[in-house]
Write a protein that holds these residues in place. Structure first.
Motif: not given
Length: 226
Positions: A22, A73-74, A76
């Motif tokens: 992340p 936290a979407e 990466w």
């Protein structure tokens, strides 16, 4: 020259492997830098599309939208794995197992845009991908396709009932539409939103199984300094 020996030696050269983790909230400019790098390449090499010609709808609006993905936290970041990293993702010398510079990014969401996907379509659980970028120095080796499939499986691990990978693409980027079709996506429709988003072409494909030898693996631990 022993051509057979040379072939065997070439076969022993391992393919690059990659780790993904992340993105942190302090890495907003890192993510924006990957997007801007892709935008510069599009302007130079693909003048037929207006994709990312300028931050949409404006620099502040884009920054806020991308930061929201970090907060949730979407988003990466993808790294080429450092030499000497063991299968668990740890460096025997105690350093960060990830390369120093990210080479890709993707944002994974589990809810579709209400104006891009109809209510009936959204009744089917799916994984929605946004801001998919592979740095140009790593293009051409199938890494983008692997990142798409990894993200679909990651989304399904969070929503086990998800059956599909969905993505919206800039409506005027015909070459990118063709790429997604080559990756097994079906073009569902091209739609217009109330905010006139230029990314109105929507595609989907089934989430596939994990490959026997995946090149992309989730990092086993947080990077140093996080």
């Amino acid at each position: 020259m022993d051509t057979d020996t040379g072939t065997r030696q070439r076969r022993r050269i391992p393919l690059p492997s990659y780790r993904i983790r992340p993105a942190r909230t302090d890495e907003l400019d890192v993510v924006l830098g990957l997007i801007d790098g892709a935008a510069a390449w599009l302007r130079a090499e693909k003048p037929a599309t207006r994709q990312w010609n300028r931050p949409w709808p404006n620099p502040d609006g884009r920054r806020e939208r991308v930061y929201e993905g970090l907060l949730n936290a979407e988003t990466w970041l993808l790294f080429e794995e450092a030499p000497g990293t063991d299968p668990l993702g740890t460096d025997p010398l105690g350093g960060d197992p990830l390369g120093t510079e990210p080479i890709g990014t993707v944002t994974i969401r589990l809810v579709g845009h209400e104006e891009l996907w109809t209510a009936r379509e959204r009744e089917i659980d799916a994984v929605y991908l946004h801001r998919l970028v592979i740095e140009r120095g790593h293009a051409g080796a199938g890494l983008g396709a692997e990142l798409i499939d990894w993200a679909g499986r990651k989304g399904r691990s969070m929503l086990p009932t998800a059956r599909l990978i969905r993505i919206d693409v800039w409506s005027d980027n015909g070459e990118l539409h063709g790429y997604y079709k080559e990756q097994g996506f079906q073009h569902i429709a091209t739609r217009t939103t109330s905010d006139r988003s230029p990314s109105g072409a929507v595609f989907e494909k089934p989430i596939g199984p994990e490959p026997a030898l995946p090149r992309i693996r989730e990092a086993a631990r947080e990077p140093q300094g996080s």
